[in-house]
Design a protein around this motif. Structure first.
Motif: not given
Length: 536
Positions: A486-496, A523-536
């Motif tokens: 659930k946390a992975k989904q929220l990190l990927e799909n929300t800005s919370k 990974e820590n949550p911040t790095d996990f989100r940053a990796r998913l949000q990288q373009p390409g």
């Protein structure tokens, strides 16, 4: 505790004046070292902790700014006050960038410097108290979290090593940890336990809760990292984490355990028996050590209140060991509801007893008596014995009966358990499915196995067993996995924020959530989100 100060200045008279004029003792400080330049200061800093550094800027060999930068780059935890005859703002700006607490111009106004030192040290001590409070809170969170996992480890429902994602402690911290393992159990057949037999489920839960609280409070006062795990009604396992280098001492351990037992006698009015594994044990060995102590407490005919057991203990009486192994197979078959296996084991047990002579039967009788008690307690945990059935069996066990009559009690208890399990099997499946649905709806709450078990009307130990049998993973594994996904989904799909997501998936302590997330994903949550949000 007196704080340590280092003075770094290339002018000896300034160093002497600072040592003499500043009221160090009144400030709770002492000058522990002096140096004439940055290089000397760095060498001195290797020799011990310093809380406060008074440092000149212009010095030979290594100046003050270079020294401060080196200290900060090395991550040394000390506060710094700069002393300088230069009013150039660039020096002040650089000092601020390096985390200097204050900047005093020469000639030194000693009264002003005394006030600055008092303020800086007051802030440092407040910061240290806050960090200590945070460490205590974090350790409490970790202890509680690991306590939830440890029940499954002791029961061998899960295999948890130091790098398992369920264990949220630092690997180096956990891998070197050794435990003292202690099992505390009540004698269900004793005279003082007769009141316990009459209590309803609510009264027993309150009593179990009271015993666990007394144990935790006593261990907390001792300063030990510990876990108190209720294994079933009337039985607890205490794990005390020992520091590296601790040497097991039976005399000291006996004194410590006697204090625990006395606390329980004093506050809960109950006498317990203690079984101790005779050496320290790591995480991987907990289940084996627990099973051996649990079994040995019943096979050892001695009546001492505190007994130590080792791997050799089990080999002292082979006939007792064979009988107990047979008894355990009967119990496991009952838990699975396999009537054929129960009947076959009962026939084998009966044949073994018939082949024994009278003297050996007399020696075997205490083991049979215990197994009858053990079986009744387990059936009670699984809610497979009705009140009238239980009372009738207790009346038989309270009388002096033969080994043959004890076997009859075991047979009756097993038959009652089988009858109850066949009626309950489908109900149990529905019950566990209901519990799973409840968990899925309430992932945002810190739900423990006790709450989930109570919700569906089962004991904690039986609920844990059914959950593992039904879903192939333990309650804690399931809940933690669902929360992390659930946390992975929220990190990927929300800005919370990470703090918001932490609370939304049931973790009130953000740092603990981060530890678990890192174990689960790497990974820590911040790095996990940053990796998913990288373009390409």
């Amino acid at each position: 505790m007196t704080g340590k100060v280092m003075i770094v200045d290339d002018e000896p008279h300034i160093t002497r004046n600072l040592e003499k004029v500043i009221p160090w003792e009144m400030l709770g400080l002492e000058v522990a070292a002096t140096a004439k330049n940055g290089r000397e200061a760095l060498e001195a800093l290797q020799g011990g902790e310093i809380d406060l550094l008074l440092c000149d800027i212009r010095m030979p060999v290594m100046d003050g700014m270079t020294l401060v930068k080196t200290i900060r780059d090395a991550g040394m935890d000390l506060d710094i006050i700069m002393l300088s005859g230069y009013q150039d703002f660039s020096y002040t700006r650089t000092a601020i960038q390096y985390g200097v607490q204050d900047y005093i111009l020469k000639p030194i106004p000693y009264d002003e410097l005394t006030g600055v030192i008092a303020r800086v040290m007051s802030q440092r001590r407040a910061r240290q108290r806050q960090q200590q409070d945070e460490r205590v809170r974090m350790n409490a969170v970790l202890d509680l979290a690991n306590e939830k996992v440890l029940f499954d480890v002791l029961k061998d429902y899960t295999d948890v090593s130091h790098n398992h994602w369920l264990v949220a402690e630092d690997e180096h911290e956990l891998s070197g940890r050794s435990y003292l393992l202690l099992v505390l159990d009540m004698d269900a057949g004793a005279e003082e336990a007769k009141d316990w037999r009459e209590w309803n489920d609510k009264e027993r839960k309150l009593w179990n809760f009271a015993v666990a609280n007394v144990l935790r409070e006593s261990l907390r006062r001792s300063g030990m990292r510990h876990a108190v795990i209720q294994m079933r009604d009337g039985e607890w396992c205490v794990l005390a984490a020992m520091k590296e280098g601790y040497r097991f001492d039976r005399g000291e351990t006996s004194q410590w355990i006697e204090k625990l037992l006395e606390e329980i006698r004093k506050h809960v009015k109950l006498s317990l028996h203690a079984g101790v594994w005779g050496d320290l044990v790591d995480m991987k060995g907990l289940s084996t050590a627990y099973k051996r102590v649990h079994r040995s407490m019943q096979l050892d005919p001695e009546a001492e209140r505190i007994r130590f057991f080792t791997g050799e203990t089990l080999l002292q009486n082979v006939s007792h060991e064979v009988l107990w192994s047979s008894s355990e197979r009967i119990l496991e078959a009952l838990k699975r509801g396999h009537a054929q296996d129960v009947n076959e084991e009962m026939k084998l047990l009966s044949s073994r007893l018939q082949s024994l002579g009278t003297p050996e039967l007399g020696r075997i009788k205490p083991v049979l008596h215990y197994f009858a008690l053990h079986l009744m307690r387990e059936m009670k945990e699984m809610q497979l014995l009705g009140k009238e059935q239980e009372e009738a069996l207790w009346r038989k066990l309270d009388r002096r009966i033969s080994a043959k009559d004890l076997l009859s009690v075991i047979r009756q208890t097993a038959d009652a358990g089988l009858a109850g399990s066949s009626d309950k099997k489908k109900h149990s499946e529905r019950t566990i499915a209901e519990a799973k649905a409840y968990l899925d709806r309430n992932l945002y709450r810190d739900i423990g196995v006790e709450e989930a078990a109570t919700r569906v009307g089962l004991s904690t130990s039986y609920f844990s067993l059914l959950f593992k049998q039904t879903y192939g993973e333990t309650f804690i594994e399931y809940v933690t996995r669902q929360r992390m996904e659930k946390a992975k989904q929220l990190l990927e799909n929300t800005s919370k924020s990470v703090a918001q997501i932490s609370k939304e998936v049931g973790y009130s302590e953000r740092r603990y959530f981060t530890k678990v997330f890192m174990k689960y994903t790497g990974e820590n949550p911040t790095d996990f989100r940053a990796r998913l949000q990288q373009p390409g």
